[in-house]
Motif scaffolding. Structure first.
Motif, PDB file in Angstrom:
ATOM      1  N   PRO A 123      13.003   4.650  -7.803  1.00  0.00           N
ATOM      2  CA  PRO A 123      14.102   4.024  -7.060  1.00  0.00           C
ATOM      3  C   PRO A 123      13.600   2.869  -6.190  1.00  0.00           C
ATOM      4  O   PRO A 123      12.629   3.027  -5.444  1.00  0.00           O
ATOM      5  CB  PRO A 123      14.661   5.155  -6.199  1.00  0.00           C
ATOM      6  N   PRO A 124      14.227   1.699  -6.283  1.00  0.00           N
ATOM      7  CA  PRO A 124      13.793   0.561  -5.471  1.00  0.00           C
ATOM      8  C   PRO A 124      13.969   0.812  -3.973  1.00  0.00           C
ATOM      9  O   PRO A 124      13.347   0.136  -3.161  1.00  0.00           O
ATOM     10  CB  PRO A 124      14.677  -0.590  -5.956  1.00  0.00           C
ATOM     11  N   GLN A 125      14.738   1.813  -3.609  1.00  0.00           N
ATOM     12  CA  GLN A 125      14.922   2.142  -2.194  1.00  0.00           C
ATOM     13  C   GLN A 125      13.605   2.573  -1.530  1.00  0.00           C
ATOM     14  O   GLN A 125      13.466   2.484  -0.320  1.00  0.00           O
ATOM     15  CB  GLN A 125      15.966   3.255  -2.034  1.00  0.00           C
ATOM     16  N   LEU A 126      12.635   2.996  -2.332  1.00  0.00           N
ATOM     17  CA  LEU A 126      11.326   3.344  -1.764  1.00  0.00           C
ATOM     18  C   LEU A 126      10.683   2.136  -1.094  1.00  0.00           C
ATOM     19  O   LEU A 126       9.832   2.283  -0.213  1.00  0.00           O
ATOM     20  CB  LEU A 126      10.395   3.911  -2.837  1.00  0.00           C
ATOM     21  N   CYS A 127      11.092   0.940  -1.480  1.00  0.00           N
ATOM     22  CA  CYS A 127      10.535  -0.282  -0.897  1.00  0.00           C
ATOM     23  C   CYS A 127      10.890  -0.426   0.580  1.00  0.00           C
ATOM     24  O   CYS A 127      10.286  -1.234   1.286  1.00  0.00           O
ATOM     25  CB  CYS A 127      11.011  -1.504  -1.665  1.00  0.00           C
ATOM     26  N   GLN A 128      11.832   0.343   1.050  1.00  0.00           N
ATOM     27  CA  GLN A 128      12.207   0.287   2.458  1.00  0.00           C
ATOM     28  C   GLN A 128      11.230   1.063   3.345  1.00  0.00           C
ATOM     29  O   GLN A 128      11.339   1.027   4.565  1.00  0.00           O
ATOM     30  CB  GLN A 128      13.627   0.811   2.636  1.00  0.00           C
ATOM     31  N   LEU A 129      10.273   1.731   2.737  1.00  0.00           N
ATOM     32  CA  LEU A 129       9.284   2.512   3.491  1.00  0.00           C
ATOM     33  C   LEU A 129       8.143   1.586   3.921  1.00  0.00           C
ATOM     34  O   LEU A 129       7.047   1.604   3.372  1.00  0.00           O
ATOM     35  CB  LEU A 129       8.769   3.668   2.628  1.00  0.00           C
ATOM     36  N   GLN A 130       8.401   0.764   4.912  1.00  0.00           N
ATOM     37  CA  GLN A 130       7.465  -0.288   5.325  1.00  0.00           C
ATOM     38  C   GLN A 130       6.177   0.255   5.942  1.00  0.00           C
ATOM     39  O   GLN A 130       5.186  -0.462   6.017  1.00  0.00           O
ATOM     40  CB  GLN A 130       8.158  -1.241   6.300  1.00  0.00           C
ATOM     41  N   ASN A 131       6.159   1.523   6.396  1.00  0.00           N
ATOM     42  CA  ASN A 131       4.952   2.104   6.983  1.00  0.00           C
ATOM     43  C   ASN A 131       4.126   2.885   5.965  1.00  0.00           C
ATOM     44  O   ASN A 131       3.102   3.460   6.317  1.00  0.00           O
ATOM     45  CB  ASN A 131       5.335   3.033   8.144  1.00  0.00           C
ATOM     46  N   LEU A 132       4.586   2.914   4.705  1.00  0.00           N
ATOM     47  CA  LEU A 132       3.935   3.723   3.685  1.00  0.00           C
ATOM     48  C   LEU A 132       2.504   3.255   3.436  1.00  0.00           C
ATOM     49  O   LEU A 132       2.253   2.079   3.206  1.00  0.00           O
ATOM     50  CB  LEU A 132       4.746   3.655   2.388  1.00  0.00           C
ATOM     51  N   GLN A 133       1.570   4.202   3.514  1.00  0.00           N
ATOM     52  CA  GLN A 133       0.163   3.911   3.275  1.00  0.00           C
ATOM     53  C   GLN A 133      -0.343   4.550   1.992  1.00  0.00           C
ATOM     54  O   GLN A 133      -1.319   4.098   1.418  1.00  0.00           O
ATOM     55  CB  GLN A 133      -0.684   4.391   4.454  1.00  0.00           C
ATOM     56  N   LEU A 134       0.316   5.636   1.553  1.00  0.00           N
ATOM     57  CA  LEU A 134      -0.075   6.286   0.308  1.00  0.00           C
ATOM     58  C   LEU A 134       1.179   6.706  -0.437  1.00  0.00           C
ATOM     59  O   LEU A 134       2.051   7.347   0.130  1.00  0.00           O
ATOM     60  CB  LEU A 134      -0.938   7.519   0.566  1.00  0.00           C
ATOM     61  N   LEU A 135       1.253   6.317  -1.692  1.00  0.00           N
ATOM     62  CA  LEU A 135       2.344   6.703  -2.580  1.00  0.00           C
ATOM     63  C   LEU A 135       1.718   7.202  -3.866  1.00  0.00           C
ATOM     64  O   LEU A 135       1.028   6.461  -4.559  1.00  0.00           O
ATOM     65  CB  LEU A 135       3.256   5.507  -2.875  1.00  0.00           C
ATOM     66  N   ILE A 148       7.649  -0.795 -12.584  1.00  0.00           N
ATOM     67  CA  ILE A 148       7.380  -0.664 -11.157  1.00  0.00           C
ATOM     68  C   ILE A 148       8.235  -1.719 -10.455  1.00  0.00           C
ATOM     69  O   ILE A 148       8.186  -2.896 -10.828  1.00  0.00           O
ATOM     70  CB  ILE A 148       5.884  -0.886 -10.853  1.00  0.00           C
ATOM     71  N   PRO A 149       9.034  -1.334  -9.468  1.00  0.00           N
ATOM     72  CA  PRO A 149       9.875  -2.325  -8.788  1.00  0.00           C
ATOM     73  C   PRO A 149       9.036  -3.457  -8.189  1.00  0.00           C
ATOM     74  O   PRO A 149       7.990  -3.216  -7.599  1.00  0.00           O
ATOM     75  CB  PRO A 149      10.567  -1.510  -7.693  1.00  0.00           C
ATOM     76  N   ARG A 150       9.509  -4.691  -8.352  1.00  0.00           N
ATOM     77  CA  ARG A 150       8.801  -5.862  -7.818  1.00  0.00           C
ATOM     78  C   ARG A 150       8.592  -5.770  -6.313  1.00  0.00           C
ATOM     79  O   ARG A 150       7.604  -6.240  -5.788  1.00  0.00           O
ATOM     80  CB  ARG A 150       9.578  -7.132  -8.134  1.00  0.00           C
ATOM     81  N   CYS A 151       9.535  -5.140  -5.648  1.00  0.00           N
ATOM     82  CA  CYS A 151       9.460  -5.060  -4.187  1.00  0.00           C
ATOM     83  C   CYS A 151       8.282  -4.208  -3.711  1.00  0.00           C
ATOM     84  O   CYS A 151       7.990  -4.182  -2.522  1.00  0.00           O
ATOM     85  CB  CYS A 151      10.778  -4.544  -3.616  1.00  0.00           C
ATOM     86  N   PHE A 152       7.564  -3.537  -4.612  1.00  0.00           N
ATOM     87  CA  PHE A 152       6.390  -2.767  -4.199  1.00  0.00           C
ATOM     88  C   PHE A 152       5.335  -3.669  -3.576  1.00  0.00           C
ATOM     89  O   PHE A 152       4.462  -3.211  -2.857  1.00  0.00           O
ATOM     90  CB  PHE A 152       5.806  -1.981  -5.375  1.00  0.00           C
ATOM     91  N   GLY A 153       5.427  -4.955  -3.813  1.00  0.00           N
ATOM     92  CA  GLY A 153       4.510  -5.905  -3.191  1.00  0.00           C
ATOM     93  C   GLY A 153       4.720  -6.037  -1.694  1.00  0.00           C
ATOM     94  O   GLY A 153       3.901  -6.648  -1.004  1.00  0.00           O
ATOM     95  N   THR A 154       5.791  -5.448  -1.182  1.00  0.00           N
ATOM     96  CA  THR A 154       6.073  -5.527   0.254  1.00  0.00           C
ATOM     97  C   THR A 154       5.446  -4.385   1.047  1.00  0.00           C
ATOM     98  O   THR A 154       5.634  -4.306   2.251  1.00  0.00           O
ATOM     99  CB  THR A 154       7.602  -5.533   0.517  1.00  0.00           C
ATOM    100  N   PHE A 155       4.698  -3.522   0.393  1.00  0.00           N
ATOM    101  CA  PHE A 155       4.049  -2.414   1.092  1.00  0.00           C
ATOM    102  C   PHE A 155       2.830  -2.928   1.855  1.00  0.00           C
ATOM    103  O   PHE A 155       1.684  -2.673   1.504  1.00  0.00           O
ATOM    104  CB  PHE A 155       3.625  -1.308   0.126  1.00  0.00           C
ATOM    105  N   THR A 156       3.053  -3.644   2.920  1.00  0.00           N
ATOM    106  CA  THR A 156       1.958  -4.269   3.660  1.00  0.00           C
ATOM    107  C   THR A 156       1.080  -3.260   4.388  1.00  0.00           C
ATOM    108  O   THR A 156      -0.085  -3.556   4.662  1.00  0.00           O
ATOM    109  CB  THR A 156       2.510  -5.296   4.665  1.00  0.00           C
ATOM    110  N   ALA A 157       1.591  -2.067   4.693  1.00  0.00           N
ATOM    111  CA  ALA A 157       0.772  -1.062   5.378  1.00  0.00           C
ATOM    112  C   ALA A 157      -0.343  -0.543   4.473  1.00  0.00           C
ATOM    113  O   ALA A 157      -1.299   0.052   4.954  1.00  0.00           O
ATOM    114  CB  ALA A 157       1.633   0.094   5.871  1.00  0.00           C
ATOM    115  N   MET A 158      -0.240  -0.800   3.156  1.00  0.00           N
ATOM    116  CA  MET A 158      -1.274  -0.360   2.218  1.00  0.00           C
ATOM    117  C   MET A 158      -2.407  -1.370   2.090  1.00  0.00           C
ATOM    118  O   MET A 158      -3.427  -1.081   1.496  1.00  0.00           O
ATOM    119  CB  MET A 158      -0.665  -0.137   0.829  1.00  0.00           C
ATOM    120  N   VAL A 159      -2.206  -2.539   2.623  1.00  0.00           N
ATOM    121  CA  VAL A 159      -3.189  -3.602   2.476  1.00  0.00           C
ATOM    122  C   VAL A 159      -4.245  -3.470   3.568  1.00  0.00           C
ATOM    123  O   VAL A 159      -3.931  -3.418   4.749  1.00  0.00           O
ATOM    124  CB  VAL A 159      -2.507  -4.986   2.559  1.00  0.00           C
ATOM    125  N   ALA A 160      -5.503  -3.417   3.144  1.00  0.00           N
ATOM    126  CA  ALA A 160      -6.594  -3.341   4.112  1.00  0.00           C
ATOM    127  C   ALA A 160      -6.784  -4.702   4.752  1.00  0.00           C
ATOM    128  O   ALA A 160      -6.686  -5.734   4.081  1.00  0.00           O
ATOM    129  CB  ALA A 160      -7.882  -2.892   3.425  1.00  0.00           C
TER     130      ALA A 160
END
Length: 149
Positions: free
Chosen positions: A103-115, A126-138
């Motif tokens: 579900p693309p709604q998972l992209c709203q989890l801006q604090n997500l560090q592990l999925l 994979i939804p394109r918006c997964f690139g917005t998971f900035t909390a996963m970026v070191a």
């Protein structure tokens, strides 16, 4: 531990962590767990839970961690996870029988560090918006364990 989760567990109003990992519990998750408003961490990994995730879990808006890996859940990944559990940092649904699209709604989890969605029956892109998971970026010059020398 073995058996089913007793519904009365949902009456423990001040409970902040529920960890029932690595047991022989089975059945569906009781909807009464959705009453645990203080819950920050829910760990039910490596049991024999099945069925759908109860809709009442969307009320657990203080959750940082959901670990439901290694069970037998069979359903689409619920979109309400992205809509309602916006503080999530850790979401593990590995090794279940979830199916359908992510579900693309998972992209709203801006604090997500592990999925972790591995070893399910998920199909599609994979939804394109997964690139917005900035909390996963070191951060540059550092990693999860701290700065590099």
């Amino acid at each position: 531990l073995s058996g089913k989760i007793p519904p009365c567990l949902g009456q423990m109003n001040q409970l902040s962590v529920l960890d029932l990992t690595n047991n022989s519990l089975y059945g569906e998750i009781p909807s009464s767990l959705g009453s645990l408003q203080s819950l920050n961490s829910l760990h039910l990994r490596n049991n024999k839970f099945f069925g759908k995730l109860p809709l009442s879990l969307q009320n657990l808006t203080n959750l940082f961690t959901i670990d439901l890996g290694e069970n037998v859940f069979t359903d689409n990944i619920p979109s309400w996870i992205g809509y309602n559990l916006t503080d999530l940092r850790f979401l593990n649904l590995q090794s279940n029988n979830f199916y359908g699209d992510i579900p693309p709604q998972l992209c709203q989890l801006q604090n997500l560090q592990l999925l972790n969605l591995a070893q399910n029956n998920i199909m599609g892109n994979i939804p394109r918006c997964f690139g917005t998971f900035t909390a996963m970026v070191a951060p540059e010059r550092g990693n999860f364990f701290g700065p590099t020398s």
